[in-house]
Design a protein around this motif. Structure first.
Motif, PDB file in Angstrom:
ATOM      1  N   SER A  38       6.684   6.858   0.837  1.00  0.00           N
ATOM      2  CA  SER A  38       5.730   6.012   0.129  1.00  0.00           C
ATOM      3  C   SER A  38       5.220   4.893   1.043  1.00  0.00           C
ATOM      4  N   TRP A  39       6.110   4.326   1.837  1.00  0.00           N
ATOM      5  CA  TRP A  39       5.715   3.301   2.818  1.00  0.00           C
ATOM      6  C   TRP A  39       4.743   3.882   3.837  1.00  0.00           C
ATOM      7  N   ASP A  40       5.036   5.070   4.342  1.00  0.00           N
ATOM      8  CA  ASP A  40       4.138   5.715   5.301  1.00  0.00           C
ATOM      9  C   ASP A  40       2.764   5.948   4.683  1.00  0.00           C
ATOM     10  N   ALA A  41       2.738   6.367   3.404  1.00  0.00           N
ATOM     11  CA  ALA A  41       1.461   6.584   2.723  1.00  0.00           C
ATOM     12  C   ALA A  41       0.678   5.277   2.622  1.00  0.00           C
ATOM     13  N   ALA A  42       1.371   4.175   2.325  1.00  0.00           N
ATOM     14  CA  ALA A  42       0.699   2.875   2.216  1.00  0.00           C
ATOM     15  C   ALA A  42       0.166   2.413   3.567  1.00  0.00           C
ATOM     16  N   MET A  43       0.930   2.626   4.617  1.00  0.00           N
ATOM     17  CA  MET A  43       0.526   2.175   5.948  1.00  0.00           C
ATOM     18  C   MET A  43      -0.686   2.943   6.476  1.00  0.00           C
ATOM     19  N   ALA A  44      -0.964   4.109   5.900  1.00  0.00           N
ATOM     20  CA  ALA A  44      -2.115   4.916   6.336  1.00  0.00           C
ATOM     21  C   ALA A  44      -3.423   4.458   5.704  1.00  0.00           C
ATOM     22  N   VAL A  45      -3.355   3.549   4.729  1.00  0.00           N
ATOM     23  CA  VAL A  45      -4.555   3.077   4.031  1.00  0.00           C
ATOM     24  C   VAL A  45      -5.267   2.043   4.895  1.00  0.00           C
ATOM     25  N   SER A  46      -6.569   2.206   5.047  1.00  0.00           N
ATOM     26  CA  SER A  46      -7.333   1.262   5.870  1.00  0.00           C
ATOM     27  C   SER A  46      -7.723   0.034   5.059  1.00  0.00           C
ATOM     28  N   GLY A  47      -7.958  -1.064   5.761  1.00  0.00           N
ATOM     29  CA  GLY A  47      -8.439  -2.284   5.122  1.00  0.00           C
ATOM     30  C   GLY A  47      -7.391  -3.057   4.354  1.00  0.00           C
ATOM     31  N   VAL A  48      -6.113  -2.838   4.674  1.00  0.00           N
ATOM     32  CA  VAL A  48      -5.022  -3.506   3.960  1.00  0.00           C
ATOM     33  C   VAL A  48      -4.418  -4.589   4.851  1.00  0.00           C
ATOM     34  N   GLU A  49      -4.234  -5.754   4.281  1.00  0.00           N
ATOM     35  CA  GLU A  49      -3.708  -6.883   5.051  1.00  0.00           C
ATOM     36  C   GLU A  49      -2.194  -6.840   5.175  1.00  0.00           C
ATOM     37  N   ARG A  50      -1.510  -6.336   4.115  1.00  0.00           N
ATOM     38  CA  ARG A  50      -0.048  -6.436   4.090  1.00  0.00           C
ATOM     39  C   ARG A  50       0.519  -5.380   3.155  1.00  0.00           C
ATOM     40  N   VAL A  51       1.670  -4.818   3.533  1.00  0.00           N
ATOM     41  CA  VAL A  51       2.384  -3.851   2.697  1.00  0.00           C
ATOM     42  C   VAL A  51       3.798  -4.377   2.490  1.00  0.00           C
ATOM     43  N   VAL A  52       4.229  -4.441   1.226  1.00  0.00           N
ATOM     44  CA  VAL A  52       5.529  -5.021   0.901  1.00  0.00           C
ATOM     45  C   VAL A  52       6.265  -4.098  -0.069  1.00  0.00           C
ATOM     46  N   VAL A  53       7.556  -3.871   0.171  1.00  0.00           N
ATOM     47  CA  VAL A  53       8.418  -3.182  -0.785  1.00  0.00           C
ATOM     48  C   VAL A  53       9.051  -4.248  -1.676  1.00  0.00           C
ATOM     49  N   ALA A  54       8.955  -4.068  -2.995  1.00  0.00           N
ATOM     50  CA  ALA A  54       9.537  -5.008  -3.952  1.00  0.00           C
ATOM     51  C   ALA A  54      10.668  -4.312  -4.690  1.00  0.00           C
ATOM     52  N   THR A  55      11.875  -4.851  -4.572  1.00  0.00           N
ATOM     53  CA  THR A  55      13.037  -4.208  -5.186  1.00  0.00           C
ATOM     54  C   THR A  55      14.017  -5.252  -5.703  1.00  0.00           C
ATOM     55  N   ASP A  56      14.955  -4.785  -6.531  1.00  0.00           N
ATOM     56  CA  ASP A  56      16.039  -5.656  -6.993  1.00  0.00           C
ATOM     57  C   ASP A  56      17.391  -5.150  -6.508  1.00  0.00           C
ATOM     58  N   ASP A  57      17.363  -4.189  -5.583  1.00  0.00           N
ATOM     59  CA  ASP A  57      18.594  -3.504  -5.188  1.00  0.00           C
ATOM     60  C   ASP A  57      18.817  -3.633  -3.675  1.00  0.00           C
ATOM     61  N   ASP A  58      20.021  -4.087  -3.290  1.00  0.00           N
ATOM     62  CA  ASP A  58      20.312  -4.293  -1.868  1.00  0.00           C
ATOM     63  C   ASP A  58      20.348  -2.992  -1.087  1.00  0.00           C
TER      64      ASP A  58
END
Length: 266
Positions: A38-58
């Motif tokens: 999912s992170w790789d898919a997000a990083m392939a999107v153009s025009g994005v300033e920042r990609v962040v994973v949001a979780t509650d689990d260590d």
């Protein structure tokens, strides 16, 4: 005109505990976790300033930081990905033009789905939220129907008006259509792709509302916006020959791996 992608990920899924850390094997047999894909898919999107994973689990935090992701910790009380995105944006003090929620169970999401989504929201000032929909072929519709007949909660379908305004989303296969469709023929059913683009004000408002009645019945977070009278734009996207499915149940793992082999995706 900034765009931030947030990938909400929780370990304590009711239907599939630990889902973000499940490995999926690509065409070459290489295994990568769902959250990594999912992170790789997000990083392939153009025009994005920042990609962040949001979780509650260590466990998810440690794994995501291990492959270089930026991670923000959020409360275990978040009831869905939209609430988690709202908290992540607030915790980080972000003020983007658009926040994209790329849910961590859709690793086959092509970059152009998200790019078309952002473009649609920018072009539709009367909408608070935008989400992609993909016209089902006869085969895709049959897969959705088969899941329902088997008692599995599979993909979500969407119905919308002539201007793209969402009328309803359901885990049932809607609209009803009599008869069969050829495997590659278009059907009147649209698969809702689990990605959202929000205007920050609408996202912040969402976090202040209680769960809606229909939201609770269907288990679909986007219905809270509709129940509050907020307009959602359905943006039809093109598959361009790509297969698409989300990981909702353990039975979806071999289906996704078969799709990656068929598309020669590693």
């Amino acid at each position: 005109m900034s765009v931030v992608i947030v990938i909400p990920a929780r370990h304590a899924s009711t239907r599939y505990p630990g889902k973000p850390l499940v490995d999926l094997r690509g065409a070459s047999g290489q295994a990568r976790s769902l959250i990594r894909r999912s992170w790789d898919a997000a990083m392939a999107v153009s025009g994005v300033e920042r990609v962040v994973v949001a979780t509650d689990d260590d466990r998810i935090r440690e794994h995501a930081e291990g492959f270089g992701a930026e991670v923000v910790m959020t409360s275990a009380l978040c009831r869905n990905g939209t609430e988690r995105c709202a908290e992540a944006v607030a915790n980080l003090g972000l003020t983007p033009e658009i926040v994209v929620n790329l849910q961590g169970d859709a690793p086959l999401t092509p970059a152009w789905f998200v790019e078309d989504l952002v473009a649609g929201l920018r072009a539709g000032p009367g909408f608070d939220v935008a989400t992609p929909v993909l016209r089902c072929t006869g085969r895709m519709r049959a897969d959705l129907v088969a899941d329902r007949h088997a008692g599995r909660v599979g993909g979500t379908t969407a119905v919308f008006g002539h201007d793209g305004q969402a009328l309803y989303f359901s885990k049932e296969v809607i609209p009803f259509a009599a008869g069969d469709f050829g495997n590659e023929d278009p059907s009147p059913v649209f698969h809702h792709v689990g990605v959202y683009a929000y205007r920050p004000g609408a996202l912040a408002d969402y976090a202040t509302w209680g769960e809606g009645r229909l939201e609770g019945l269907e288990g679909l977070e986007q219905l809270r916006f509709l129940e509050r009278g907020r307009r959602i734009l359905c943006v039809e996207v093109e598959s361009r020959g790509r297969l698409f499915w989300e990981l909702n149940n353990p039975q979806d793992v071999p289906r996704l791996e078969e799709m990656m082999r068929a598309m020669n995706l590693d």
